[in-house]
Write a protein that holds these residues in place. Sequence first.
Motif, PDB file in Angstrom:
ATOM      1  N   ALA A 277      -1.078  -0.539   9.017  1.00 27.24           N
ATOM      2  CA  ALA A 277      -0.013   0.440   9.254  1.00 27.24           C
ATOM      3  C   ALA A 277       0.158   1.389   8.072  1.00 27.24           C
ATOM      4  O   ALA A 277       0.824   2.418   8.187  1.00 27.24           O
ATOM      5  CB  ALA A 277       1.310  -0.275   9.539  1.00 27.24           C
ATOM      6  N   LEU A 278      -0.439   1.055   6.940  1.00 28.27           N
ATOM      7  CA  LEU A 278      -0.370   1.899   5.738  1.00 28.27           C
ATOM      8  C   LEU A 278      -1.569   2.839   5.723  1.00 28.27           C
ATOM      9  O   LEU A 278      -2.717   2.395   5.690  1.00 28.27           O
ATOM     10  CB  LEU A 278      -0.362   1.018   4.492  1.00 28.27           C
ATOM     11  CG  LEU A 278       0.883   0.131   4.355  1.00 28.27           C
ATOM     12  CD1 LEU A 278       0.590  -1.074   3.478  1.00 28.27           C
ATOM     13  CD2 LEU A 278       2.050   0.939   3.796  1.00 28.27           C
ATOM     14  N   ARG A 279      -1.298   4.150   5.776  1.00 28.34           N
ATOM     15  CA  ARG A 279      -2.371   5.128   5.892  1.00 28.34           C
ATOM     16  C   ARG A 279      -2.385   6.060   4.676  1.00 28.34           C
ATOM     17  O   ARG A 279      -1.336   6.360   4.101  1.00 28.34           O
ATOM     18  CB  ARG A 279      -2.192   5.988   7.164  1.00 28.34           C
ATOM     19  CG  ARG A 279      -1.976   5.196   8.455  1.00 28.34           C
ATOM     20  CD  ARG A 279      -2.992   4.088   8.665  1.00 28.34           C
ATOM     21  NE  ARG A 279      -4.372   4.547   8.592  1.00 28.34           N
ATOM     22  CZ  ARG A 279      -5.393   3.764   8.302  1.00 28.34           C
ATOM     23  NH1 ARG A 279      -5.198   2.487   8.038  1.00 28.34           N
ATOM     24  NH2 ARG A 279      -6.611   4.251   8.261  1.00 28.34           N
ATOM     25  N   PRO A 280      -3.562   6.557   4.288  1.00 29.67           N
ATOM     26  CA  PRO A 280      -3.638   7.444   3.122  1.00 29.67           C
ATOM     27  C   PRO A 280      -3.169   8.868   3.398  1.00 29.67           C
ATOM     28  O   PRO A 280      -2.797   9.586   2.470  1.00 29.67           O
ATOM     29  CB  PRO A 280      -5.129   7.414   2.769  1.00 29.67           C
ATOM     30  CG  PRO A 280      -5.812   7.099   4.052  1.00 29.67           C
ATOM     31  CD  PRO A 280      -4.891   6.208   4.814  1.00 29.67           C
ATOM     32  N   ALA A 281      -3.164   9.267   4.679  1.00 28.15           N
ATOM     33  CA  ALA A 281      -2.775  10.641   5.017  1.00 28.15           C
ATOM     34  C   ALA A 281      -1.304  10.690   5.426  1.00 28.15           C
ATOM     35  O   ALA A 281      -0.853   9.867   6.220  1.00 28.15           O
ATOM     36  CB  ALA A 281      -3.648  11.165   6.151  1.00 28.15           C
ATOM     37  N   PRO A 282      -0.540  11.655   4.894  1.00 27.09           N
ATOM     38  CA  PRO A 282       0.870  11.763   5.271  1.00 27.09           C
ATOM     39  C   PRO A 282       1.025  12.206   6.717  1.00 27.09           C
ATOM     40  O   PRO A 282       0.137  12.832   7.298  1.00 27.09           O
ATOM     41  CB  PRO A 282       1.413  12.819   4.304  1.00 27.09           C
ATOM     42  CG  PRO A 282       0.225  13.623   3.889  1.00 27.09           C
ATOM     43  CD  PRO A 282      -0.941  12.681   3.921  1.00 27.09           C
ATOM     44  N   SER A 283       2.163  11.857   7.306  1.00 28.26           N
ATOM     45  CA  SER A 283       2.483  12.267   8.665  1.00 28.26           C
ATOM     46  C   SER A 283       3.983  12.497   8.759  1.00 28.26           C
ATOM     47  O   SER A 283       4.752  11.966   7.942  1.00 28.26           O
ATOM     48  CB  SER A 283       2.036  11.196   9.676  1.00 28.26           C
ATOM     49  OG  SER A 283       2.660   9.960   9.394  1.00 28.26           O
ATOM     50  N   PRO A 284       4.440  13.297   9.732  1.00 25.70           N
ATOM     51  CA  PRO A 284       5.866  13.600   9.844  1.00 25.70           C
ATOM     52  C   PRO A 284       6.714  12.335   9.983  1.00 25.70           C
ATOM     53  O   PRO A 284       6.411  11.464  10.797  1.00 25.70           O
ATOM     54  CB  PRO A 284       5.946  14.448  11.119  1.00 25.70           C
ATOM     55  CG  PRO A 284       4.584  15.040  11.276  1.00 25.70           C
ATOM     56  CD  PRO A 284       3.637  14.014  10.754  1.00 25.70           C
ATOM     57  N   GLY A 285       7.748  12.238   9.158  1.00 25.71           N
ATOM     58  CA  GLY A 285       8.671  11.109   9.231  1.00 25.71           C
ATOM     59  C   GLY A 285       8.196   9.854   8.551  1.00 25.71           C
ATOM     60  O   GLY A 285       8.900   8.832   8.559  1.00 25.71           O
ATOM     61  N   ALA A 286       6.994   9.883   7.962  1.00 21.14           N
ATOM     62  CA  ALA A 286       6.443   8.674   7.339  1.00 21.14           C
ATOM     63  C   ALA A 286       7.152   8.357   6.023  1.00 21.14           C
ATOM     64  O   ALA A 286       7.655   9.255   5.333  1.00 21.14           O
ATOM     65  CB  ALA A 286       4.951   8.831   7.094  1.00 21.14           C
TER      66      ALA A 286
END
Length: 356
Positions: A277-286
Amino acid sequence: MSTLELRGIRKSFGTIETLRGIDLELGTGEFLVLLGASGCGKSTLLSMISGLSEPTSGEVVLDGRALNGVHPKDRDIAMVFQSYALYPNLTVARNIGFGLEMRGIDRPTREAAVAEVARMLRIDHLLDRKPGDLSGGQRQRVAIGRAMVRKPRLFLFDEPLSNLDAKLRMEMRSEIKRLHQMLGVTVVYVTHDQIEAMTLATRIAVMKDGKIEQLGPPEEIYNRPASRFVAEFMGAPPINMLPATAVEGGLRIGATDRLLPCTPPAAAVTLGIRPEALRPAPSPGAITLAGTIDMVELTGPEQIVTLDLGQDHIVATLSADLALARGQRLELHLDPARVSVFDDASGLRISPDRLG
């Protein structure tokens, strides 16, 4: 195929209660996996279904017929064991057809049934060999064939792949899944291997201390665990567990300054975060969690990264294509919807609607 009901199954050995009230229904064509650590009661429950032992109380019902007191040979249930239990002096063909032979089925009918099963299991070229000439995977196929040829109402598997190496286990998982999809048979399968459970089951019953902790489809068991025990039992690498502090606007994640936006519950809670669930790319609301890489372990298609957040550590599974090294600063991004919240007192998952 058949439907199976377990009604209030309990089993005691003296003062020790190994099964503590098991209730479930298994529909036609389902593949149920009983999953748990050694000693949780899963094999004991399988023996209740097969008739190898009787429950202290409760009922086993197959297609509307109560099986309590019915001899195993009269239940029309086939079982595949961890040990292959083959006759070393008989050929593969006779091992597969031995049960039919004992029932007085005529030779042409037996041979046709054995040939059909051997073809489905892809061992038709081995029918004249003896078990000592076979690999572990081939022997397990023979054991499965011996169960299949009877065309029973229910199949039981008791950790059938435990004696195989990793490559053979993977091959046999695929074989068992293929056969289930092709034949639509009803199966109860016991294992302690979560990968087997996730890949094979239509439903998983996670067992703990003689009770079913959670029963549901694999994706529900994994993504919406009913308790902290289920969450920690499922998944490799294991789920991250971080303490949470109730503050204005949400729950503070561990010792960081990051918040899980919600209405905090009154109870003390712990947050569960799957490594993927932990991703290197940002996303809205993350939610962004930043720290220093403490360890990188390459597994082939991915790398397992341990991130030092200061007072806490968190593990993430990331693509092997990323250039990462120990001591490097790294930001990881988390979708709040993928965080599980567990009550510290009961260990149970708090549903999102209770978080506001």
